[in-house]
Design a protein around this motif. Structure first.
Motif, mmCIF file in Angstrom:
data_model
loop_
_atom_site.group_PDB
_atom_site.id
_atom_site.type_symbol
_atom_site.label_atom_id
_atom_site.label_comp_id
_atom_site.label_asym_id
_atom_site.label_seq_id
_atom_site.Cartn_x
_atom_site.Cartn_y
_atom_site.Cartn_z
ATOM 1 N N GLU A 42 26.970 -52.477 -1.670
ATOM 2 C CA GLU A 42 26.545 -52.837 -3.034
ATOM 3 C C GLU A 42 26.676 -54.329 -3.299
ATOM 4 N N ASP A 77 19.813 -54.286 -5.914
ATOM 5 C CA ASP A 77 21.157 -54.444 -6.440
ATOM 6 C C ASP A 77 21.301 -53.646 -7.731
ATOM 7 N N TYR A 78 22.386 -53.877 -8.437
ATOM 8 C CA TYR A 78 22.618 -53.163 -9.699
ATOM 9 C C TYR A 78 21.535 -53.457 -10.735
ATOM 10 N N GLY A 79 20.921 -54.642 -10.682
ATOM 11 C CA GLY A 79 19.906 -55.019 -11.658
ATOM 12 C C GLY A 79 18.474 -54.826 -11.193
ATOM 13 N N HIS A 80 18.278 -54.151 -10.066
ATOM 14 C CA HIS A 80 16.938 -53.968 -9.491
ATOM 15 C C HIS A 80 16.030 -53.171 -10.422
ATOM 16 N N SER A 87 16.354 -60.377 -8.850
ATOM 17 C CA SER A 87 17.579 -60.194 -9.632
ATOM 18 C C SER A 87 18.391 -61.470 -9.491
ATOM 19 N N SER A 124 22.052 -57.132 -14.051
ATOM 20 C CA SER A 124 22.889 -56.073 -14.590
ATOM 21 C C SER A 124 24.136 -56.729 -15.164
ATOM 22 N N GLN A 126 27.841 -55.769 -17.560
ATOM 23 C CA GLN A 126 28.691 -54.861 -18.328
ATOM 24 C C GLN A 126 28.603 -55.250 -19.807
ATOM 25 N N LYS A 146 22.590 -48.260 -19.640
ATOM 26 C CA LYS A 146 23.192 -47.327 -18.686
ATOM 27 C C LYS A 146 24.616 -46.928 -19.093
ATOM 28 N N GLU A 149 26.859 -50.453 -19.111
ATOM 29 C CA GLU A 149 26.170 -51.681 -18.702
ATOM 30 C C GLU A 149 24.710 -51.650 -19.125
ATOM 31 N N ILE A 151 20.770 -53.084 -17.957
ATOM 32 C CA ILE A 151 19.837 -53.767 -17.075
ATOM 33 C C ILE A 151 19.004 -54.615 -18.023
#
Length: 159
Positions: A42, A77-80, A87, A124, A126, A146, A149, A151
């Motif tokens: 990740e 990634d988390y923001g994809h 990102s 992404s 928090q 989410k 968090e 996006i």
């Protein structure tokens, strides 16, 4: 405070590992994550083979050292959000936060990405992260909520 923003040189890409660690949000009162977290898939996606694709990074320099970094790449990634939207990740050394460096880095990156033909950029964050204000101030909007968090997406046409 005096600082300058410049493109990161390819041979400096190793420094992004420290800034990636600094970018991990830790809620107040919680222990920091072990550095080994950077070796997980990740987090490796942010750095692996950096510079071999259309990756882009900027450094903020002050007092003779890098004090902030922002970088972008198309990655899962988390923001994809999709395979055309890069990102980004950003971090500032704690003692240099609140001095406008993050805003300057972010705005410069957004202009650079627009000049490279990108239509938007994602990240992404928090919800409890103080940087949320920075992103909303730069024109980011919620693409997906989410729970703990967001996006966020920034439409680069506005620049």
């Amino acid at each position: 405070m005096q600082y300058e923003i410049r493109e990161m040189k390819k041979e400096e890409s190793g420094i992004l590992k420290e800034f990636l660690y600094l970018s991990i949000f830790v809620p107040e009162g919680e222990p920091e994550f072990p550095r080994e977290i950077l070796e997980t898939p990740e987090f490796r996606v942010y750095l692996e083979d950096f510079g071999k694709r259309d990756d882009y990074a900027l450094l903020a320099m002050a007092d003779g050292k890098p004090v902030g970094a922002v970088w972008s790449r198309i990655m899962k990634d988390y923001g994809h959000v999709d395979d055309e939207t890069p990102s980004l990740a950003i971090a500032i050394l704690k003692e240099y936060r609140g001095k406008g460096i993050g805003t300057a880095l972010l705005n410069r990156l957004l202009l650079e990405l627009k000049s490279k033909g990108y239509r938007r950029v994602s990240l992404s964050v928090q919800k409890l992260n103080y940087a949320v204000k920075l992103y909303f101030g730069a024109g980011f909007q919620v693409e997906e909520d989410k729970g703990e968090e967001y996006i966020l997406i920034c439409d680069l046409e506005q620049f």
